[in-house]
Design an enzyme around this catalytic site. Structure first.
Site, mmCIF file in Angstrom:
data_model
loop_
_atom_site.group_PDB
_atom_site.id
_atom_site.type_symbol
_atom_site.label_atom_id
_atom_site.label_comp_id
_atom_site.label_asym_id
_atom_site.label_seq_id
_atom_site.Cartn_x
_atom_site.Cartn_y
_atom_site.Cartn_z
ATOM 1 N N CYS A 158 0.950 -1.071 -0.263
ATOM 2 C CA CYS A 158 -0.123 -0.071 -0.053
ATOM 3 C C CYS A 158 1.151 1.368 -0.026
ATOM 4 O O CYS A 158 1.603 1.712 1.209
ATOM 5 C CB CYS A 158 -0.989 -0.121 1.062
ATOM 6 N N CYS A 162 -0.316 4.210 1.968
ATOM 7 C CA CYS A 162 -0.159 4.091 3.505
ATOM 8 C C CYS A 162 0.968 4.365 3.891
ATOM 9 O O CYS A 162 1.413 5.005 4.633
ATOM 10 C CB CYS A 162 -0.730 2.535 3.925
ATOM 11 N N ASP A 163 2.137 3.678 3.166
ATOM 12 C CA ASP A 163 3.491 3.579 3.651
ATOM 13 C C ASP A 163 4.316 4.652 2.839
ATOM 14 O O ASP A 163 5.535 4.922 3.116
ATOM 15 C CB ASP A 163 4.016 2.107 3.397
#
Ligand code: NDP
Length: 368
Positions: A148, A151-152
Site C-alpha cells: 500500500c 499508507c506507507d
C-alpha cells in the site's frame, strides 16, 4: 459472560462501496440493516471503507467532475447509510452458519441471526510469496516491503531513495505515480513487455520522468536486514534468465487482489479462485437468502461504481426475497404470499378456497 443475541432482517458484511450502497438501499426500505465491518488491521489489510480508503484521487467515480479522494468518498457513503438508519458494528466475524435460515453469525461478543445476508467483504492485495517478503521475523514486511503506497509511501525511510513497484496493472501505475512524490526514482518491474493498465494510467506513468520501467523481469528475492530494512531486490530477466541485484529502499507489491471469502469456505459456491458465484443478472448465490456484491463476486470489472451498482442490486434482491417469505402467525401457522396457510405442524396446507392438502415438501423430506 453470555453473548449478546440479535435478530435482523438484513445483515451486510463489508463497508466498501458495495456494502454501504446495500446499506443505503436497505435502510431506505425500512429494513434497519446491520452492517458489520472488520476493525482496521494493517496485517490483515482490513480498513472500514474498503480499498478506497487506501486510494488517493478517484477521478472516475461519476458525479465528481473534479475527482475526489478515496477516503472522502467513503465518508460520504457512510454518512448517507447512517442518515437512513443503518446500524454499524465493528467486529471480527469468527464463524458463519449458512446451512439454514435464519443464518447465524458469531463475533466475540454477539450471536447474530438474520433472514437475509449480503456479503460485500471485498478483496485484499496479493503477495508474490518470495523470500524477504514476509513479515518480521521471517522477512522485511513492514520494514520496506508494502502492498500500500498510499499508507506507507510517505514514511521517512523512502524519502529521496530509489523505490521498486511490482506489477503492470492500474494499481501498479497508481502506486508508482504516487511514490514519485517521495522517492528519488521509482522503478516499475513488470514480468511482461506490455502493461495491463488502462490507457490513461499508462500515459500518465509514461509521462512521469521520475518513473522508469524494467520490462520482462521478475523479482526473485527481497534483500536487506532488520536493522537497515530493504536494501535491494534480486531480479531476473524472464526471457534470458539473467540475474542481478538492484539497489532500492522500498518494494511495493501491486499485483492484484484476491476475494475475501475464507469465512464462507465450504458453505457457499465459489469459482476456483474463490470469487462467490452469483446467478444470472442478479446477486443471488446458491443459498436462498444469501446475496453477494462488489469485488467478492466480481473478477472482471472491479470498479467502485460497479461495486456500488451490485450493492444496490443485492439490497433489492434481499428486499424481494423478504417480501416473499411466509408470515408466521401467533398460532405457528405460516401464510404464504399466495394466501395459503401452512399448518404449524407442517403437515398440511390450507388453500385460499378452503381445501386441505398434504404438505408435499414436508412429506418429501420424510422420504415420501
Ligand atoms: P490487475 O489484475 O489488473 O493487474 C495485476 C498486475 O500484476 C498485472 O500486470 C499482472 O501481470 C501482475 N502480476 C500478477 N501476478 C503476478 C506475479 N505473481 N508476479 C508478477 N506480476 C504479477 O490488478 P490491479 O490491482 O492493478 O487492478 C485491479 C482492478 O482495479 C482493475 O480493474 C483496475 O482497472 C482497477 N483499478 C482502477 C484504478 C483507478 O481507476 N484509479 C486504480 C487501481 C485499480 P500480467 O499483466 O502479466 O498479468
Amino acid at each position: 459472560m453470555s453473548k449478546e443475541t440479535l435478530h435482523k432482517e438484513v445483515v451486510i458484511i463489508g463497508s466498501g462501496p458495495a456494502g454501504l450502497t446495500a446499506a443505503i438501499y436497505s435502510a431506505r426500505a425500512n429494513l434497519k440493516p446491520l452492517l458489520i465491518d472488520a476493525p482496521p488491521d494493517a496485517e490483515k489489510q482490513t480498513s472500514p471503507g474498503g480499498q478506497l480508503m487506501i486510494t488517493t484521487d478517484v477521478e472516475n467515480y461519476p458525479g465528481f467532475s473534479k475527482g475526489i479522494q478515496g477516503p472522502d468518498l467513503m465518508a460520504e457513503f457512510r454518512r448517507q447509510a447512517e442518515r437512513f438508519g443503518t446500524e454499524f458494528l465493528e467486529a471480527w466475524i469468527t464463524k458463519v452458519e449458512l446451512q439454514q435460515r435464519p443464518f447465524t453469525l458469531y463475533t466475540k461478543d454477539q450471536v447474530i441471526t438474520t433472514e437475509t445476508l449480503i456479503i460485500a467483504s471485498g478483496a485484499s492485495a496479493k503477495w508474490l510469496g518470495i523470500p524477504g517478503e514476509a513479515k518480521i521475523p521471517d522477512g522485511l514486511g513492514g520494514h520496506g516491503v508494502s502492498a500500500c503506497a498510499t499508507c506507507d509511501g510517505p514514511l521517512p525511510a523512502f524519502r529521496n531513495k530509489p523505490l521498486v513497484v511490482v506489477g503492470g496493472g492500474d494499481t501498479a501505475m497508481e502506486e508508482a505515480t504516487f511514490l514519485t512524490r517521495y522517492g528519488s526514482r521509482v522503478y516499475v518491474v513488470h514480468r511482461r513487455d506490455k502493461l495491463r493498465a488502462s490507457k490513461i494510467m499508462q500515459e500518465k506513468a509514461f509521462a512521469n520522468d521520475k518513473l522508469e520501467f524494467i520490462w520482462d523481469t521478475a523479482v526473485d528475492k527481497i534483500l536487506g536486514n532488520q536493522k537497515d530494512g530493504v536494501t535491494g531486490v534480486q531480479l531476473s530477466n524472464v526471457k534470458t534468465g539473467e540475474q542481478g541485484d538492484f539497489p532500492c529502499a522500498g518494494v511495493f507489491i501491486a499485483i492484484g487482489h484476491k476475494p475475501n471469502t475464507e469465512l464462507f469456505k465450504g458453505q457457499i459456491e465459489t469459482d476456483e479462485i474463490g470469487y462467490i458465484k452469483t446467478s444470472g443478472h442478479s446477486t443471488a448465490t446458491n443459498i436462498p437468502g444469501v446475496f453477494a456484491c462488489g469485488d467478492v463476486q466480481d473478477s472482471v470489472y472491479r470498479q467502485a461504481v460497479t461495486a456500488a451498482g451490485t450493492g444496490c442490486m443485492a439490497a433489492l434482491d434481499s428486499e424481494r426475497f423478504l417480501d416473499h417469505l411466509p408470515i408466521v402467525m401467533p398460532t405457528g401457522d405460516e401464510v404464504t404470499m399466495e394466501g395459503e396457510h401452512v399448518t404449524a405442524d407442517r403437515e398440511a396446507i390450507i388453500t385460499p378456497d378452503g381445501h386441505i392438502v398434504p404438505n408435499k415438501t414436508g412429506a418429501a423430506a420424510q422420504g415420501d
